[in-house]
Write a protein that holds these residues in place. Structure first.
Motif, PDB file in Angstrom:
ATOM      1  N   VAL A   1       0.819  -1.215   0.000  1.00 26.00           N
ATOM      2  CA  VAL A   1       0.000   0.000   0.000  1.00 26.00           C
ATOM      3  C   VAL A   1       0.857   1.271   0.000  1.00 26.00           C
ATOM      4  CG1 VAL A   1      -1.676   1.321   1.394  1.00 26.00           C
ATOM      5  CG2 VAL A   1      -1.949  -1.137   1.145  1.00 26.00           C
TER       6      VAL A   1
ATOM      7  N   ASN B   1      -2.444  11.089   0.666  1.00 27.32           N
ATOM      8  CA  ASN B   1      -3.320  10.434  -0.308  1.00 27.32           C
ATOM      9  C   ASN B   1      -3.033  10.921  -1.714  1.00 27.32           C
ATOM     10  OD1 ASN B   1      -5.015   8.635   1.224  1.00 27.32           O
ATOM     11  ND2 ASN B   1      -5.923  10.467   2.165  1.00 27.32           N
TER      12      ASN B   1
ATOM     13  N   CYS C   1     -10.182   6.075  -7.222  1.00 27.35           N
ATOM     14  CA  CYS C   1      -9.918   7.443  -6.788  1.00 27.35           C
ATOM     15  C   CYS C   1     -11.236   8.200  -6.559  1.00 27.35           C
ATOM     16  CB  CYS C   1      -9.066   8.167  -7.827  1.00 27.35           C
ATOM     17  SG  CYS C   1      -8.700   9.858  -7.318  1.00 27.35           S
TER      18      CYS C   1
ATOM     19  N   TYR D   1       0.002   9.624  -7.374  1.00 27.11           N
ATOM     20  CA  TYR D   1       0.678   8.319  -7.324  1.00 27.11           C
ATOM     21  C   TYR D   1       1.027   7.875  -8.747  1.00 27.11           C
ATOM     22  CZ  TYR D   1      -1.241   7.551  -2.543  1.00 27.11           C
ATOM     23  OH  TYR D   1      -1.580   7.615  -1.207  1.00 27.11           O
TER      24      TYR D   1
HETATM   25  C1  LIG Z   1      -0.263   5.485   1.137  1.00 25.94           C
HETATM   26  S1  LIG Z   1      -1.861   5.205   1.687  1.00 25.94           S
HETATM   27  C2  LIG Z   1      -2.454   6.820   2.012  1.00 25.94           C
HETATM   28  C3  LIG Z   1      -2.883   6.994   3.440  1.00 25.94           C
HETATM   29  C4  LIG Z   1      -4.124   6.258   3.820  1.00 25.94           C
HETATM   30  N1  LIG Z   1      -5.306   7.049   3.464  1.00 25.94           N
HETATM   31  C5  LIG Z   1      -4.135   5.935   5.307  1.00 25.94           C
HETATM   32  O1  LIG Z   1      -5.079   6.275   6.008  1.00 25.94           O
HETATM   33  O2  LIG Z   1      -3.162   5.310   5.766  1.00 25.94           O
HETATM   34  C6  LIG Z   1      -2.593   4.733   0.191  1.00 25.94           C
HETATM   35  C7  LIG Z   1      -3.992   4.227   0.317  1.00 25.94           C
HETATM   36  O3  LIG Z   1      -4.889   5.290   0.621  1.00 25.94           O
HETATM   37  C8  LIG Z   1      -6.091   5.169  -0.142  1.00 25.94           C
HETATM   38  N2  LIG Z   1      -6.191   6.317  -1.073  1.00 25.94           N
HETATM   39  C9  LIG Z   1      -5.218   7.192  -1.354  1.00 25.94           C
HETATM   40  N3  LIG Z   1      -5.644   8.138  -2.214  1.00 25.94           N
HETATM   41  C10 LIG Z   1      -6.938   7.850  -2.489  1.00 25.94           C
HETATM   42  C11 LIG Z   1      -7.913   8.447  -3.320  1.00 25.94           C
HETATM   43  N4  LIG Z   1      -7.668   9.531  -4.033  1.00 25.94           N
HETATM   44  N5  LIG Z   1      -9.122   7.861  -3.377  1.00 25.94           N
HETATM   45  C12 LIG Z   1      -9.403   6.756  -2.662  1.00 25.94           C
HETATM   46  N6  LIG Z   1      -8.516   6.149  -1.858  1.00 25.94           N
HETATM   47  C13 LIG Z   1      -7.294   6.681  -1.753  1.00 25.94           C
HETATM   48  C14 LIG Z   1      -5.994   3.883  -0.916  1.00 25.94           C
HETATM   49  O4  LIG Z   1      -6.582   2.876  -0.142  1.00 25.94           O
HETATM   50  C15 LIG Z   1      -4.505   3.654  -0.995  1.00 25.94           C
HETATM   51  O5  LIG Z   1      -4.162   2.317  -1.140  1.00 25.94           O
END
Ligand SMILES: C[S@@+](CC[C@H](N)C(=O)[O-])C[C@H]1O[C@@H](n2cnc3c(N)ncnc32)[C@H](O)[C@@H]1O
Length: 551
Positions: free
Chosen positions: A320, A352, A407, A386
């Motif tokens: 992730v 994110n 997204c 990303y």
């Molecule tokens: C590196 S983490 C980001 C931090 C995460 N939101 C957390 O609470 O730990 C990456 C994950 O966040 C979620 N994510 C990040 N950007 C997103 C977006 N634009 N829309 C939906 N989910 C998102 C996805 O599940 C992704 O795999």
């Protein structure tokens, strides 16, 4: 033999003396063996022998406290030996990257002799590596007062200087990479402190937790600078070889992370706070940003922390959160640019993705620098891309699918609503099929006027069909035909940057325009430099920006 029911008899003074002599001999043997291994840099073996020596010293001191409490000389000799053994074991552990335990040994040695020169040096180095610059500085300052410092004056003043510089950087965020950039990235990589800017972690509307601005932030301002927990780099040749090599690299990367987490409790606690993608995103704990600050020491409070993170969870966490260095949305500066590199950085793991991002990442060595790629308002979520966001919705859907999520950013929501327009779908297909680019741009601009698309939303759609705009502006032939009927490059560049953040391909079009017009006036150049700051951050002065932007 002791009679039943009677206490055991103490050995007589002669027997005690003989025993003590034997123990002295044993200690001497252990000491010379450990020293030999230490000098040969056989760290694991020397650590083992030092541990035996330390136990023996400690046992003798505690039993001696009863037997010969009056013999101060004997006691202080043993304590000196213990201090030296602890100090050397700390160095061995430091060399084996077991920083937690090494620090513990240093503290124990300093508990015996609070200004022990070698221990202060070792502790300072460990703290420096843990990015705890102020206490490291204090260790080196104390060491510099010791008479032994005279023989090490040069090395010590270099260490003091480094700590002062890094401490200042980490407190103020004053980083400057200009000289290094202007020198063509030659010489050593600039040393960077860890830094946490005006940001906090909060629940995000996008998903789980996210990073948010705690004040208004202007383009180019540093948000986070942080060192990788682990990074793996290699040169990939050919697709087949590349894939198997990538797998080998991935395994080694996973092992590095597992190693860091097993050797450092704080690290394992912090890694444990990252999402593994298996949790209910709404239920994720929101950690206090303070625990990610470099000066933070010791344990991190955590409700459900397990001492070691099992391998399965490490794998899902890496799936992730790990980032590829040379992603299209990032920039690798300097010597590691020929490599494929994958790494994980703690605080940036809370950032994110958005298809209308406001931040960007630069890689310098093992450090990740995140800066604002456009102006950010207080309370706004910090996001970086990303994957490539200069692409139509369908393509972006595929890319976020590869990342394992759908997204939910503003731009995707808007484009989903408007994508019911058959005309827009036709234009996207037209771009894929090689339709005349000028006509494509003209038709999209016309369409936006009729559909009532305004402001940032125009930038969203222009970013989605960026290929058509860049092809149009890059071709004299197309511009001769369509130039009068499409918006100027300046207008489009500005609106795409405003909507989708700084991107090298977009800024290049803006820069070429300025060059074509013969350099541009003061206002125009200021505009171009702002674009540059969005791309490369305020860590570059104008001269360095000019070099990077080929101005
Ligand atoms: C590196 S983490 C980001 C931090 C995460 N939101 C957390 O609470 O730990 C990456 C994950 O966040 C979620 N994510 C990040 N950007 C997103 C977006 N634009 N829309 C939906 N989910 C998102 C996805 O599940 C992704 O795999």
């Amino acid at each position: 033999m002791a009679q039943e029911g009677q206490p055991p008899q103490q050995p007589g003074p002669a027997a005690t003396m003989a025993g003590e002599e034997q123990l002295d001999l044993l200690m001497q043997e252990l000491r010379s063996k450990a020293t030999e291994l230490f000098l040969r840099e056989q760290w694991a073996q020397s650590l083992q022998v030092y541990s035996q020596l330390i136990s023996l010293c400690q046992d003798r001191i505690s039993s001696g406290a009863l037997l010969r409490a009056s013999d101060q000389d004997w006691l202080s000799k043993l304590q000196k030996s213990l201090c030296l053994a602890l100090s050397n074991r700390a160095v061995a552990r430091y060399r084996m990257r077991d920083l937690d335990e090494a620090l513990r040994d240093c503290d124990e040695a300093l508990g015996i002799e609070n200004a022990h020169f070698k221990t202060l040096l070792c502790k300072g180095r460990i703290l420096l590596e843990l990015s705890r610059y102020a206490p490291a500085l204090e260790c080196f300052r104390l060491a510099s007062l010791d008479p032994q410092a005279i023989a090490n004056l040069e090395a010590l003043s270099r260490l003091l200087e480094r700590c002062r510089k890094l401490d200042l950087q980490s407190r103020t965020g004053n980083f400057d990479l200009s000289d290094w950039v202007l020198g063509g990235f030659r010489g050593e990589l600039p040393e960077l402190a860890e830094f946490v800017g005006a940001v906090e972690i909060k629940k995000s509307d996008l998903s789980g937790r996210g990073l948010f601005a705690t004040k208004n932030i202007d383009t180019g301002t540093l948000l986070v600078v942080t060192k990788a927990i682990a990074i793996e780099r290699g040169i990939l040749l050919g697709e087949e070889l590349g894939e198997s090599k990538q797998l080998v690299m991935w395994k080694s990367f996973v092992n590095r992370v597992a190693d860091s987490s097993s050797k450092c409790k704080r690290m394992s606690q912090l890694i444990g706070k990252l999402s593994s993608g298996e949790e209910d995103m709404g239920e994720l704990e929101v950690p206090d940003i303070a625990i990610f600050r470099p000066e933070k020491e010791g344990d991190v409070t955590c409700s459900n922390h397990q001492e070691t993170i099992e391998m399965g969870r490490i794998l899902t966490i890496l799936d992730v959160n790990s980032l590829v260095e040379d992603a299209i949305s990032a920039k690798v500066l300097g010597r590691n640019r020929d490599y494929y590199g994958v790494g994980i950085w703690l605080l940036p793991s809370f950032i994110n993705h958005s298809c209308c991002p406001n931040a960007r990442r630069l890689h310098v060595g093992n450090h990740l620098i995140v800066h604002a790629s456009r102006d950010i308002k207080v309370g706004e979520e910090i996001t970086f891309p990303y994957f490539d966001v200069l692409a139509p919705l369908e393509m972006r859907r595929k890319m976020s699918g590869n990342w394992g999520f759908r997204c939910s950013c503003k731009r995707c929501k808007f484009e989903e609503e408007i994508s019911s327009k058959q005309e827009l779908k036709d234009l996207e297909i037209g771009l894929e099929l090689g339709m005349d680019l000028g006509s494509l741009v003209y038709r999209l601009e016309e369409g936006m006027r009729r559909w009532g698309v305004r402001g940032k939303q125009k930038g969203y759609l222009r970013a989605s069909l960026w290929g058509a705009y860049s092809g149009t502006y890059g071709s004299e032939k197309i511009m001769r035909r369509w130039g009068r009927r499409v918006p100027t490059p300046e207008v489009v560049v500005e609106s795409v940057v405003e909507a989708a953040g700084g991107d090298e391909r977009v800024v290049k079009v803006g820069v070429e325009q300025v060059k074509r017009s013969g350099g541009g006036g003061v206002v125009e150049m200021e505009r171009v430099f702002k674009l540059g700051r969005g791309l490369y951050g305020k860590v570059m002065k104008k001269q360095a920006l000019r070099a990077l932007m080929e101005l």
